[in-house]
Design a protein around this motif. Structure first.
Motif, PDB file in Angstrom:
ATOM      1  N   ILE A 110     -24.336 -11.310 -39.796  1.00  0.00           N
ATOM      2  CA  ILE A 110     -24.309  -9.848 -39.839  1.00  0.00           C
ATOM      3  C   ILE A 110     -25.312  -9.352 -40.878  1.00  0.00           C
TER       4      ILE A 110
ATOM      5  N   SER B  15     -28.774  -9.554 -39.494  1.00  0.00           N
ATOM      6  CA  SER B  15     -28.896  -8.577 -38.410  1.00  0.00           C
ATOM      7  C   SER B  15     -28.994  -7.157 -38.950  1.00  0.00           C
TER       8      SER B  15
ATOM      9  N   ILE C 294     -23.107  -4.983 -33.110  1.00  0.00           N
ATOM     10  CA  ILE C 294     -22.246  -5.729 -32.181  1.00  0.00           C
ATOM     11  C   ILE C 294     -22.277  -5.147 -30.774  1.00  0.00           C
TER      12      ILE C 294
ATOM     13  N   VAL D 160     -22.796 -12.809 -35.886  1.00  0.00           N
ATOM     14  CA  VAL D 160     -22.591 -11.676 -34.985  1.00  0.00           C
ATOM     15  C   VAL D 160     -21.679 -12.079 -33.827  1.00  0.00           C
TER      16      VAL D 160
END
Length: 182
Positions: A4, A7, A58, A133
């Motif tokens: 995460i 990302s 997401i 993720v």
């Protein structure tokens, strides 16, 4: 697989958003087609902006109004939009997006009915940022899928109406103020 944290860095760079989603900034900006507005960045927003940005990741949504409409609908149905004062921003986005991307709000709302909100998983910020993720997507998707019921439509209609009223309230107040002064 990407975490995460990685990302989020990529998401911020791709969307010209300050590091950490502007968490350390005094002001945040809302962009419209022909202009932008700056608003003070209150502490409550600074504490949760990373959650909103994780929702974009997401769901593979960009930061266009179409993407924001989808995310706002999803946040509403997963419960984040009902947590004050975050609900003020969610409602404003839904109210505005109703006029340009109403189906995106509906699609996000429907999907959120069958998913857990990231905030409801009760992970610390550090745990979330270190998670992959795909793992987070798997965790939010653990609700059973059932047919929509009448109360889902009522809930959506109620919050949509409240959001449009919230968006238009300053204009309505101005109209009545001018009407009674003339």
């Amino acid at each position: 697989m990407a975490t995460i944290a990685q990302s989020l860095k990529d998401f911020y760079k791709a969307n010209n958003i300050p590091d950490k989603g502007g968490e350390d900034e005094k002001w945040f900006q809302i962009k419209f087609r022909f202009f932008s507005l700056k608003f003070p960045n209150p502490e409550w927003r600074k504490k949760v902006i990373y959650l909103h940005d994780i929702h974009h990741i997401i769901h593979s949504c960009d930061t266009s109004w179409n993407g924001e409409a989808y995310i706002a609908g999803w946040e509403l149905s997963t419960g984040l939009g009902k947590k004050f004062p975050v609900s003020l921003l969610v409602m404003w986005v839904i109210g505005y997006s109703f006029f340009i991307y109403p189906t995106s709000i509906w699609h996000g709302f429907k999907r959120g009915l069958y998913q857990f909100g990231v905030v409801d998983l009760r992970f610390s910020k550090e745990e979330l940022l270190n998670m992959e993720v795909a793992e987070l997507q798997k965790r939010i998707n653990s609700k059973p899928i059932t047919p929509l019921k009448f109360h889902h439509y009522l809930d959506f209609a109620f919050w949509l109406a409240m959001s449009v009223i919230y968006l238009l309230l300053p204009f309505i107040a101005l109209f009545f103020l001018l009407f009674y002064l003339i």
